[in-house]
Design a protein around this motif. Structure first.
Motif, PDB file in Angstrom:
ATOM      1  N   LYS A  26      10.532  49.237  25.815  1.00 43.56           N
ATOM      2  CA  LYS A  26      11.142  48.004  26.317  1.00 43.56           C
ATOM      3  C   LYS A  26      10.157  47.116  27.077  1.00 43.56           C
ATOM      4  O   LYS A  26      10.519  46.001  27.472  1.00 43.56           O
ATOM      5  CB  LYS A  26      12.326  48.345  27.230  1.00 43.56           C
ATOM      6  CG  LYS A  26      13.464  49.053  26.498  1.00 43.56           C
ATOM      7  CD  LYS A  26      14.654  49.289  27.396  1.00 43.56           C
ATOM      8  CE  LYS A  26      15.787  49.956  26.617  1.00 43.56           C
ATOM      9  NZ  LYS A  26      17.004  50.140  27.438  1.00 43.56           N
ATOM     10  N   ILE A  27       8.947  47.605  27.292  1.00 42.25           N
ATOM     11  CA  ILE A  27       7.966  46.876  28.095  1.00 42.25           C
ATOM     12  C   ILE A  27       6.761  46.540  27.217  1.00 42.25           C
ATOM     13  O   ILE A  27       6.069  47.432  26.719  1.00 42.25           O
ATOM     14  CB  ILE A  27       7.506  47.698  29.314  1.00 42.25           C
ATOM     15  CG1 ILE A  27       8.713  48.165  30.141  1.00 42.25           C
ATOM     16  CG2 ILE A  27       6.518  46.897  30.152  1.00 42.25           C
ATOM     17  CD1 ILE A  27       9.482  47.070  30.809  1.00 42.25           C
ATOM     18  N   GLY A  28       6.492  45.228  27.042  1.00 41.13           N
ATOM     19  CA  GLY A  28       5.388  44.805  26.182  1.00 41.13           C
ATOM     20  C   GLY A  28       4.038  44.802  26.863  1.00 41.13           C
ATOM     21  O   GLY A  28       3.007  44.588  26.201  1.00 41.13           O
ATOM     22  N   GLY A  29       4.000  45.048  28.158  1.00 42.90           N
ATOM     23  CA  GLY A  29       2.738  45.101  28.895  1.00 42.90           C
ATOM     24  C   GLY A  29       3.017  45.201  30.376  1.00 42.90           C
ATOM     25  O   GLY A  29       4.003  44.633  30.877  1.00 42.90           O
ATOM     26  N   ALA A  30       2.190  45.951  31.090  1.00 41.53           N
ATOM     27  CA  ALA A  30       2.378  46.145  32.527  1.00 41.53           C
ATOM     28  C   ALA A  30       1.046  45.979  33.242  1.00 41.53           C
ATOM     29  O   ALA A  30       0.018  46.506  32.786  1.00 41.53           O
ATOM     30  CB  ALA A  30       2.961  47.525  32.809  1.00 41.53           C
ATOM     31  N   TRP A  31       1.078  45.251  34.354  1.00 40.31           N
ATOM     32  CA  TRP A  31      -0.118  45.037  35.168  1.00 40.31           C
ATOM     33  C   TRP A  31       0.228  45.423  36.599  1.00 40.31           C
ATOM     34  O   TRP A  31       1.112  44.827  37.220  1.00 40.31           O
ATOM     35  CB  TRP A  31      -0.557  43.579  35.079  1.00 40.31           C
ATOM     36  CG  TRP A  31      -1.082  43.230  33.722  1.00 40.31           C
ATOM     37  CD1 TRP A  31      -2.385  43.243  33.310  1.00 40.31           C
ATOM     38  CD2 TRP A  31      -0.314  42.851  32.569  1.00 40.31           C
ATOM     39  NE1 TRP A  31      -2.472  42.897  31.982  1.00 40.31           N
ATOM     40  CE2 TRP A  31      -1.223  42.639  31.502  1.00 40.31           C
ATOM     41  CE3 TRP A  31       1.056  42.664  32.340  1.00 40.31           C
ATOM     42  CZ2 TRP A  31      -0.803  42.268  30.230  1.00 40.31           C
ATOM     43  CZ3 TRP A  31       1.472  42.293  31.075  1.00 40.31           C
ATOM     44  CH2 TRP A  31       0.555  42.084  30.036  1.00 40.31           C
ATOM     45  N   ILE A  32      -0.468  46.423  37.091  1.00 33.74           N
ATOM     46  CA  ILE A  32      -0.116  47.066  38.357  1.00 33.74           C
ATOM     47  C   ILE A  32      -1.292  46.935  39.315  1.00 33.74           C
ATOM     48  O   ILE A  32      -2.435  47.253  38.948  1.00 33.74           O
ATOM     49  CB  ILE A  32       0.217  48.554  38.121  1.00 33.74           C
ATOM     50  CG1 ILE A  32       1.565  48.670  37.384  1.00 33.74           C
ATOM     51  CG2 ILE A  32       0.248  49.340  39.403  1.00 33.74           C
ATOM     52  CD1 ILE A  32       1.444  49.040  35.959  1.00 33.74           C
ATOM     53  N   THR A  33      -1.028  46.477  40.538  1.00 32.99           N
ATOM     54  CA  THR A  33      -2.094  46.354  41.533  1.00 32.99           C
ATOM     55  C   THR A  33      -1.767  47.186  42.769  1.00 32.99           C
ATOM     56  O   THR A  33      -0.642  47.172  43.268  1.00 32.99           O
ATOM     57  CB  THR A  33      -2.301  44.890  41.954  1.00 32.99           C
ATOM     58  OG1 THR A  33      -1.050  44.290  42.292  1.00 32.99           O
ATOM     59  CG2 THR A  33      -2.936  44.091  40.827  1.00 32.99           C
ATOM     60  N   ARG A  93      -2.197  48.303  32.582  1.00 34.43           N
ATOM     61  CA  ARG A  93      -3.459  48.145  33.313  1.00 34.43           C
ATOM     62  C   ARG A  93      -3.200  48.331  34.803  1.00 34.43           C
ATOM     63  O   ARG A  93      -2.278  47.712  35.363  1.00 34.43           O
ATOM     64  CB  ARG A  93      -4.085  46.789  33.024  1.00 34.43           C
ATOM     65  CG  ARG A  93      -4.421  46.596  31.548  1.00 34.43           C
ATOM     66  CD  ARG A  93      -5.382  45.452  31.312  1.00 34.43           C
ATOM     67  NE  ARG A  93      -5.654  45.280  29.892  1.00 34.43           N
ATOM     68  CZ  ARG A  93      -6.564  45.965  29.191  1.00 34.43           C
ATOM     69  NH1 ARG A  93      -7.290  46.894  29.810  1.00 34.43           N
ATOM     70  NH2 ARG A  93      -6.747  45.740  27.917  1.00 34.43           N
ATOM     71  N   ILE A  94      -4.009  49.197  35.402  1.00 33.20           N
ATOM     72  CA  ILE A  94      -3.819  49.572  36.804  1.00 33.20           C
ATOM     73  C   ILE A  94      -5.085  49.220  37.573  1.00 33.20           C
ATOM     74  O   ILE A  94      -6.191  49.605  37.185  1.00 33.20           O
ATOM     75  CB  ILE A  94      -3.534  51.078  36.929  1.00 33.20           C
ATOM     76  CG1 ILE A  94      -2.354  51.487  36.040  1.00 33.20           C
ATOM     77  CG2 ILE A  94      -3.263  51.457  38.385  1.00 33.20           C
ATOM     78  CD1 ILE A  94      -2.236  52.982  35.831  1.00 33.20           C
ATOM     79  N   TYR A  95      -4.926  48.468  38.659  1.00 33.43           N
ATOM     80  CA  TYR A  95      -6.054  48.036  39.470  1.00 33.43           C
ATOM     81  C   TYR A  95      -5.897  48.544  40.895  1.00 33.43           C
ATOM     82  O   TYR A  95      -4.801  48.559  41.448  1.00 33.43           O
ATOM     83  CB  TYR A  95      -6.132  46.508  39.512  1.00 33.43           C
ATOM     84  CG  TYR A  95      -6.140  45.839  38.160  1.00 33.43           C
ATOM     85  CD1 TYR A  95      -7.329  45.528  37.514  1.00 33.43           C
ATOM     86  CD2 TYR A  95      -4.949  45.502  37.530  1.00 33.43           C
ATOM     87  CE1 TYR A  95      -7.340  44.902  36.275  1.00 33.43           C
ATOM     88  CE2 TYR A  95      -4.942  44.880  36.290  1.00 33.43           C
ATOM     89  CZ  TYR A  95      -6.135  44.580  35.667  1.00 33.43           C
ATOM     90  OH  TYR A  95      -6.131  43.964  34.445  1.00 33.43           O
ATOM     91  N   PRO A 107      -2.944  53.588  25.641  1.00 37.08           N
ATOM     92  CA  PRO A 107      -3.348  52.252  26.095  1.00 37.08           C
ATOM     93  C   PRO A 107      -3.086  52.058  27.591  1.00 37.08           C
ATOM     94  O   PRO A 107      -2.428  51.101  28.017  1.00 37.08           O
ATOM     95  CB  PRO A 107      -2.491  51.320  25.232  1.00 37.08           C
ATOM     96  CG  PRO A 107      -1.254  52.098  24.967  1.00 37.08           C
ATOM     97  CD  PRO A 107      -1.695  53.532  24.839  1.00 37.08           C
ATOM     98  N   ILE A 108      -3.576  52.998  28.375  1.00 36.50           N
ATOM     99  CA  ILE A 108      -3.447  52.938  29.835  1.00 36.50           C
ATOM    100  C   ILE A 108      -4.861  52.874  30.404  1.00 36.50           C
ATOM    101  O   ILE A 108      -5.682  53.762  30.150  1.00 36.50           O
ATOM    102  CB  ILE A 108      -2.712  54.174  30.392  1.00 36.50           C
ATOM    103  CG1 ILE A 108      -1.330  54.321  29.753  1.00 36.50           C
ATOM    104  CG2 ILE A 108      -2.594  54.079  31.912  1.00 36.50           C
ATOM    105  CD1 ILE A 108      -0.599  55.595  30.148  1.00 36.50           C
ATOM    106  N   HIS A 109      -5.150  51.835  31.146  1.00 35.07           N
ATOM    107  CA  HIS A 109      -6.504  51.600  31.629  1.00 35.07           C
ATOM    108  C   HIS A 109      -6.484  51.383  33.142  1.00 35.07           C
ATOM    109  O   HIS A 109      -5.593  50.710  33.659  1.00 35.07           O
ATOM    110  CB  HIS A 109      -7.110  50.385  30.938  1.00 35.07           C
ATOM    111  CG  HIS A 109      -6.933  50.399  29.451  1.00 35.07           C
ATOM    112  ND1 HIS A 109      -7.742  51.125  28.609  1.00 35.07           N
ATOM    113  CD2 HIS A 109      -6.011  49.787  28.661  1.00 35.07           C
ATOM    114  CE1 HIS A 109      -7.338  50.952  27.357  1.00 35.07           C
ATOM    115  NE2 HIS A 109      -6.283  50.156  27.365  1.00 35.07           N
TER     116      HIS A 109
END
Length: 493
Positions: free
Chosen positions: A305-312, A430-432, A458-460
């Motif tokens: 259900k999630i097309g992309g995630a950006w986590i800070t 993507r995790i920052y 695809p987890i970076h």
């Protein structure tokens, strides 16, 4: 006659309860009254906070060396005064040990057992700050609770809308009405191109952030609103209607199925109400701090259900380095292997506090603090029906509680579900983290990466040199995230 004697005795007891008291060498004439507009009755915890600097107003962090005290009140009505003396619960420094001098003080009556924090709606507070006088022989001062914290109104406009949706799933879990809340920011062309459907970006803010941030241009920009192609932004409220701190939209055994309610109730409602694309490839999520953990949890548990995630700067995503603690191996949360207090809030190379001090302050301030929010989010209820504590007042870690947290250790989750994730993930994660994260969260991100990078998912992750917990979302990173998001949007055309 017996009735008259009993009545006189009751009057005497009530009078004595409303008078200054003495003990431990001092007379205590420190009281709080209700304003005439507040009739009561009120039941809750009455907290009194002081600060030594009488020239400035209250605000910011309340340190342990600033005396603070609390008492329980029941059925408190206008006309009665509540007194504090040497028997009052102390945050850290007992009233008998308060040094002579003048202190500024305020009071708050916490009556709301369903929303976290002193500022929760329905709680009473003193608008006027007063002076506490302490000498070797007396403690004197008085305050009046004059105001009630109100529910904050959402600033609706053409471009910002509020959604308040009754959740059947959460209501069934809590056995009372629970509402999902969101702030919607609509781009300019939403009103001119009325047939267009838009990509959507869900935002889970960090500690203290709510859906009201949808109406704040500066905060919208931090998540990419106004940058690149137009999208609809949905700011979520990760702390509404929960007594134990942020639920962060995680399905919790204590807080309830917030993640499921989001994906199965709120998301479909927003799609049908605001011309949001129903293509999951155009459904994105971002999160910061506690919201960062929640965003990652959602991306891993609802990958289709999630097309992309950006986590800070996410809260710990690997529990072998939980703000510097290995919850599985370490015996004590307060003291490290060298016998030193574990520090927290690293600022310019120096710890401003310790985990021990944080727990003391959190315990005094009541339900809903940071550590308790972890215990409710990741753990189980104890025999008293409250979130089981990971460690006690001396810092001793309960290994059984630590083991119960394992389903929420996201390193372990990815390792266990790597095959399923490889099949179902439709977008990247993507995790920052900053190398100078104030709460040492970069170490958990690094541990997570070491354990999951062999699976080819695809987890970076990336640790940004010099970044802190609070400055990580730089203009450059915001632009980079938007470009990645745009590339995913272009692939669907």
């Amino acid at each position: 006659m017996k009735m008259i004697v009993s009545l006189l005795l009751l009057m005497t007891l009530n009078a004595s309860a409303q008078q200054p008291t003495s003990g431990k060498g001092r007379v205590y004439d420190l009281s709080v009254a209700l304003d005439s507009s507040l009739k009561g009755p009120y039941t809750g915890v009455l907290r009194l906070y002081t600060q030594k600097d009488t020239t400035r107003g209250f605000g910011g962090e309340h340190s342990l060396d600033e005396p603070a005290f609390s008492i329980n009140v029941k059925d408190w009505k206008y006309g009665e005064r509540k007194f504090f003396d040497h028997t009052a619960r102390a945050q850290y420094l007992k009233m008998t040990d308060v040094k002579p001098g003048y202190y500024k003080m305020i009071a708050i009556l916490d009556t709301n057992t369903f929303e976290r924090g002193n500022g929760a709606p329905g709680n009473l507070y003193t608008r006027k700050e007063m002076i506490l006088q302490v000498s070797d022989i007396s403690v004197k001062g008085s305050l009046v609770l004059s105001n009630i914290f109100q529910e904050r109104p959402f600033p609706v406009s053409d471009s910002t809308k509020e959604v308040v949706l009754l959740s059947r799933k959460l209501s069934a879990f809590r056995k009372r009405d629970i509402y999902l809340k969101a702030g919607i920011f609509l781009p300019p062309s939403y009103f001119t191109d009325t047939r267009r459907e838009f990509p959507v970006v869900y935002i889970i803010p960090g500690w203290g952030g709510t859906h009201h941030q949808a109406a704040v241009a500066r905060i919208r920009k931090l998540y990419g609103a106004g940058v690149g192609a137009e999208k609809i932004f949905v700011f979520l409220n990760p702390e509404n209607q929960t007594p134990y701190g942020l639920h962060a939209y995680v399905d919790s055994r204590v807080n309830g199925p917030w993640g499921t309610a989001l994906t199965e109730e709120l998301m479909p409602y927003i799609q049908s109400t605001f011309r949001v694309s129903r293509d999951p490839r155009l459904t994105f999520i971002q999160g910061q701090s506690s919201g960062g953990y929640g965003a990652l949890w959602l991306a891993l548990h609802f990958p289709e259900k999630i097309g992309g995630a950006w986590i800070t700067a996410p809260d710990p995503i690997d529990f072998s380095n939980f703000t510097g603690i290995d919850i599985y191996q370490d015996k004590n949360a307060f003291i490290d292997q060298n016998g030193k207090d574990r520090g927290i809030n690293l600022t310019e190379g120096k710890f401003l506090s310790t985990i021990r001090e944080g727990r003391i302050k959190e315990t005094f301030d009541g339900d809903g603090g940071q550590q308790q929010s972890f215990e409710a989010e990741f753990g189980l209820l104890d025999k008293h029906g409250r979130p089981a504590r990971l460690y006690d007042d001396n810092g001793k870690i309960d290994s059984r509680v630590a083991a119960s947290w394992k389903p929420y250790d996201l390193s372990l989750y990815v390792q266990e579900h790597a095959g399923k994730l490889k099949k179902e993930m439709i977008g990247p994660v993507r995790i920052y983290a900053g190398s100078a994260d104030n709460f040492l969260l970069n170490h958990a991100v690094e541990a997570f990466d070491r354990k999951i990078n062999k699976f080819g998912l695809p987890i970076h992750t990336r640790v940004i040199d010099g970044g802190t917990h609070f400055n990580l979302r730089s203009e450059a990173l915001i632009k980079e995230i938007d470009q990645e998001m745009q590339a995913l949007i272009d692939r669907t055309k």
